[in-house]
Design an enzyme around this catalytic site. Sequence first.
Site, short mmCIF file in Angstrom:
data_model
loop_
_atom_site.label_atom_id
_atom_site.label_comp_id
_atom_site.label_asym_id
_atom_site.label_seq_id
_atom_site.Cartn_x
_atom_site.Cartn_y
_atom_site.Cartn_z
N TYR A 76 36.60 29.46 -13.25
CA TYR A 76 36.01 28.45 -14.13
C TYR A 76 34.92 27.68 -13.39
O TYR A 76 33.78 27.58 -13.86
CB TYR A 76 37.12 27.50 -14.58
CG TYR A 76 36.71 26.49 -15.63
CD1 TYR A 76 36.53 26.87 -16.96
CD2 TYR A 76 36.55 25.15 -15.30
CE1 TYR A 76 36.18 25.94 -17.92
CE2 TYR A 76 36.21 24.21 -16.26
CZ TYR A 76 36.02 24.60 -17.57
OH TYR A 76 35.67 23.66 -18.53
N LYS A 107 31.02 28.20 -14.19
CA LYS A 107 30.19 27.11 -14.74
C LYS A 107 29.02 26.80 -13.80
O LYS A 107 27.93 26.44 -14.25
CB LYS A 107 31.05 25.86 -14.97
CG LYS A 107 32.08 26.01 -16.08
CD LYS A 107 31.45 25.88 -17.46
CE LYS A 107 32.48 25.82 -18.57
NZ LYS A 107 31.90 25.66 -19.90
N PHE A 145 51.82 15.47 -22.40
CA PHE A 145 52.53 14.18 -22.32
C PHE A 145 52.79 13.60 -23.72
O PHE A 145 53.87 13.07 -23.98
CB PHE A 145 51.72 13.16 -21.49
CG PHE A 145 51.79 13.39 -19.99
CD1 PHE A 145 52.41 14.51 -19.46
CD2 PHE A 145 51.22 12.47 -19.11
CE1 PHE A 145 52.46 14.73 -18.08
CE2 PHE A 145 51.27 12.67 -17.73
CZ PHE A 145 51.89 13.80 -17.21
#
Length: 319
Positions: free
Chosen positions: A148, A152, A194
Amino acid sequence: MNKILITGGAGFLGSNLCRKLIQDENNSIICLDNNCTSTLDNIKELFQNPRFKFIKHNVINPIKLDENINEIYNLACPASPVLYQGKNAIFTTMTCVYGARNMLELAKEHGAKILQASTSEVYGEPFVHPQNESYRGNVNPIGVRACYDEGKRCAESLFFDYNRIYETRTRVVRIFNTYGPYMSCDDGRVVPNFIIQALKNDDITIYGNGLQTRSFCYVDDLIDGLISMMRNSENFIGPLNLGNPFEINILDFAKLIIELTNSNSKIVHLPMPKDDPTQRKPDISLAKEKLNWSPKINIQDGLRNTINYFSNFIKGSKL
Ligand code: UDP
């Protein structure tokens, strides 16, 4: 008519961007997505709009479009560490690199402006805090996040080369952690994890000691930043940090979510993922100076909206 192509348009950021841009009657939108980490549910209400069109396509492959495109937002890429690593790692790099090349070719052919969604991950495990755009970062090029981070970084490099060589009207933004409605509930990122754990009174899973920090930006603020960067009159090409400088450690973040959801969840600690950055906070002086942009929505209000979204989602899906 201003024709806008949004790759990754059914994803979290993409679907919020589609919803915002379609409100302007001068805009028509082509949403491109292969739905590898997104769902058409995110954009289902847009299908009735004659100014909205969906094309199922993988940006790894080149594409030709008959209609003339004015603006391209290149957002297509899995964004959650759990989903972009492991067996998807090579696909992630290819999506970043070939995706950028294919969309830049399209922009060149159409004379379109093109914006690349880059990431705070280009700073890796940062030695500079907060991170400003001139910091070159500390990325592990062979680690599990490299697919990643380096993907990028390579996309940024292609954008700057197309600008230098072909004068393509490019823009690069580095997006810091963003949250809000239409995030996927099961992509493994900290906000959906969460909130869903808290709403179900399940254990809250903190990786490591929870002292690592992140700075969370509400999605509406981020979308405003993307649009002003695309439209900026100075033709400022970036790179530009977009994020909320409000920094919080993951332990305090868990406690805040427990409080806002009035949950009985207990906190448990699990092993820290490899190469998980210790701290992350954007320096947004450049965004203030160039775009007069700064986030407006505080963490409590942003989280309340997001909790509402996930709460309705759970009721609807019997999760
Ligand atoms: N994290 C956590 N529990 C979770 C999910 C994530 O403690 O259930 C931590 C993760 O280790 C990282 C931070 O929360 O330090 C943000 O993780 P996320 O995957 O949302 O995004 P990242 O910023 O790492 O790309």
